[in-house]
Design a protein around this motif. Structure first.
Motif, PDB file in Angstrom:
ATOM      1  N   VAL A 224       0.836  -1.200   0.000  1.00 58.30           N
ATOM      2  CA  VAL A 224       0.000   0.000   0.000  1.00 58.30           C
ATOM      3  C   VAL A 224       0.872   1.251   0.000  1.00 58.30           C
ATOM      4  N   CYS A 225       1.929   1.252   0.824  1.00 56.74           N
ATOM      5  CA  CYS A 225       2.820   2.424   0.886  1.00 56.74           C
ATOM      6  C   CYS A 225       3.519   2.670  -0.447  1.00 56.74           C
ATOM      7  N   THR A 226       4.084   1.613  -1.036  1.00 51.56           N
ATOM      8  CA  THR A 226       4.797   1.760  -2.303  1.00 51.56           C
ATOM      9  C   THR A 226       3.839   2.159  -3.430  1.00 51.56           C
ATOM     10  N   GLY A 227       2.680   1.498  -3.491  1.00 54.91           N
ATOM     11  CA  GLY A 227       1.702   1.825  -4.526  1.00 54.91           C
ATOM     12  C   GLY A 227       1.180   3.248  -4.390  1.00 54.91           C
TER      13      GLY A 227
ATOM     14  N   SER B 197       2.767   5.725  -2.990  1.00 54.30           N
ATOM     15  CA  SER B 197       3.870   6.625  -3.347  1.00 54.30           C
ATOM     16  C   SER B 197       3.948   6.826  -4.860  1.00 54.30           C
ATOM     17  N   SER B 198       3.915   5.732  -5.610  1.00 53.00           N
ATOM     18  CA  SER B 198       3.980   5.830  -7.073  1.00 53.00           C
ATOM     19  C   SER B 198       2.753   6.524  -7.637  1.00 53.00           C
ATOM     20  N   ALA B 199       1.576   6.217  -7.078  1.00 53.70           N
ATOM     21  CA  ALA B 199       0.339   6.806  -7.585  1.00 53.70           C
ATOM     22  C   ALA B 199       0.301   8.316  -7.359  1.00 53.70           C
ATOM     23  N   ILE B 200       0.797   8.774  -6.201  1.00 58.21           N
ATOM     24  CA  ILE B 200       0.859  10.214  -5.933  1.00 58.21           C
ATOM     25  C   ILE B 200       1.735  10.896  -6.977  1.00 58.21           C
TER      26      ILE B 200
ATOM     27  N   ASN C 173      -4.119   5.885 -10.104  1.00 60.07           N
ATOM     28  CA  ASN C 173      -3.646   6.552 -11.306  1.00 60.07           C
ATOM     29  C   ASN C 173      -4.701   6.481 -12.401  1.00 60.07           C
ATOM     30  N   LEU C 174      -5.338   7.601 -12.693  1.00 59.68           N
ATOM     31  CA  LEU C 174      -6.448   7.633 -13.641  1.00 59.68           C
ATOM     32  C   LEU C 174      -6.047   8.058 -15.041  1.00 59.68           C
ATOM     33  N   ARG C 175      -4.797   8.455 -15.224  1.00 61.13           N
ATOM     34  CA  ARG C 175      -4.405   9.021 -16.514  1.00 61.13           C
ATOM     35  C   ARG C 175      -4.609   8.025 -17.648  1.00 61.13           C
TER      36      ARG C 175
ATOM     37  N   THR D 178       0.595  -3.099  -7.540  1.00 55.98           N
ATOM     38  CA  THR D 178      -0.051  -2.957  -8.842  1.00 55.98           C
ATOM     39  C   THR D 178      -1.503  -2.498  -8.703  1.00 55.98           C
ATOM     40  N   VAL D 179      -2.236  -3.116  -7.780  1.00 58.28           N
ATOM     41  CA  VAL D 179      -3.650  -2.777  -7.584  1.00 58.28           C
ATOM     42  C   VAL D 179      -3.802  -1.326  -7.117  1.00 58.28           C
ATOM     43  N   VAL D 180      -2.975  -0.916  -6.158  1.00 58.97           N
ATOM     44  CA  VAL D 180      -3.078   0.444  -5.615  1.00 58.97           C
ATOM     45  C   VAL D 180      -2.766   1.481  -6.695  1.00 58.97           C
TER      46      VAL D 180
END
Length: 356
Positions: free
Chosen positions: A178-181, A183-186, A267-269, A260-262
């Motif tokens: 959750v933390c890694t996902g 972070s990437s999503a932000i 990420n909506l782009r 991957t799921v997070v």
């Protein structure tokens, strides 16, 4: 009597008249976002992915530590772990000092990302590359700050202990993912990235107009395999040691799936939607395409109940454009019937705003 403008409208007008100020505020906000993204990743890494040593329940208030199996992080973070594991195997001596491990990891993580900065800068966008470098730099800094500030019995160590004792590798895999996902999503939401393989996956996803997360997952499979082999060598080839390493690797797969799921949830782009509008207005299609950077298809139809002539408008948009699209439709024709459907992939010409 003239309608009084709200504070928000005044700010918007002010920024419209001062584009450089607007751009500066946006970039400052992005840098703050990169700092938040980096901190979330660093916290997850130090707390759940690779806590160098966790205390056992019998020595929790003392200073003795027990080595635990690390999960494999994704991207170049995971490759940095592989390099450290290789060094430990070659020299036959693990890095037992948490601060030393963090320093070596941070140097490797930043160094391996340097070619990625160049790919991002020249292959995707200059601003994208700069913000990615800032994010990676923040990760290296926060990793060391958290390691130094935590000490032997700090908050992160205690959280790591309780997660490991009460949920084991599964809780570490979920919370770390959750933390890694996140972070990437932000970073993705701010038109940047967390560096590493994210940049390569993002570029591939843009070319193919599909989701980002699955490409990261494919690339990380090789990292996990190499790390598992090195861990078996490092911990010994005995049946018990090999089994523990393999189990830890299985939970690393869970971690990567959560990441991957997070990412794909937030990420909506690169998420595409098909919007179908049924209307009696002959001008609505022109209003839609004049308000959005996309084309549309109009099909002539007839209402079954009313027998009135209808226009069926089909348009494909990105998820982040949905709110604006609905607003345009409802303002132009409040009686329009709107249907929204999620798409897995779009082939052909589809406009995405370029990344700077």
């Amino acid at each position: 009597m003239a309608k009084r403008r709200t504070f928000k409208q005044k700010v918007v007008d002010k920024l419209y008249d001062h584009p450089h100020l607007k751009r500066g505020l946006i970039d400052a906000g992005t840098v703050i976002g990169m700092a938040i993204s980096a901190f979330v990743f660093a916290f997850g890494f130090k707390c759940f992915i690779a806590p160098n040593y966790l205390m056992t329940s019998t020595t929790f208030n003392g200073s003795e530590f027990t080595p635990v199996f690390k999960l494999v992080s994704g991207g170049l973070s995971g490759i940095s772990q592989v390099v450290i594991e290789f060094i430990e195997v070659v020299f036959g001596h693990p890095i037992t000092n948490a601060n030393a491990y963090t320093l070596v990891y941070s140097v490797l993580y930043f160094g391996l990302n340097v070619p990625i900065f160049l790919i991002a800068f020249f292959g995707i966008g200059k601003r994208f590359g700069i913000m990615t470098a800032i994010n990676v730099g923040f990760v290296a800094v926060f990793n060391n700050i958290l390691a130094l500030a935590d000490g032997e019995n700090g908050l992160i160590t205690q959280i790591s202990y309780w997660a490991n004792e009460n949920g084991g590798l599964l809780s570490r895999a979920i919370f770390g993912g959750v933390c890694t996902g996140l972070s990437s999503a932000i970073a993705y939401k701010l038109d940047a990235s967390a560096g590493g393989i994210d940049v390569i996956a993002y570029r591939v996803a843009l070319k193919k107009n599909s989701m980002v997360g699955k490409y990261s997952l494919f690339i990380n499979a090789g990292t996990l395999t190499i790390f598992t082999i090195l861990s078996v060598i490092d911990h010994g080839v005995g049946e018990s040691s090999a089994a523990h390493v393999l189990v830890a690797s299985m939970f690393s797969v869970v971690y990567l799936l959560v990441v991957t799921v997070v990412i794909d949830l937030i990420n909506l782009r690169n998420k595409k939607l098909k919007v179908t509008v049924v209307t009696e207005s002959h001008d609505l299609a022109k209003v839609i395409i004049s308000s959005l950077p996309h084309g549309a298809t109009v099909i002539k139809g007839e209402g079954v109940f009313s027998g009135n002539e209808k226009q069926i408008i089909d348009i494909v948009i990105s998820s982040y454009e949905l709110k604006r699209t609905i607003k345009v439709i409802k303002e132009a024709d409040p009686k329009a019937f709107v249907e929204v459907m999620e798409l897995k992939q779009v082939l052909g010409r589809f406009h995405l705003p370029p990344i700077r």
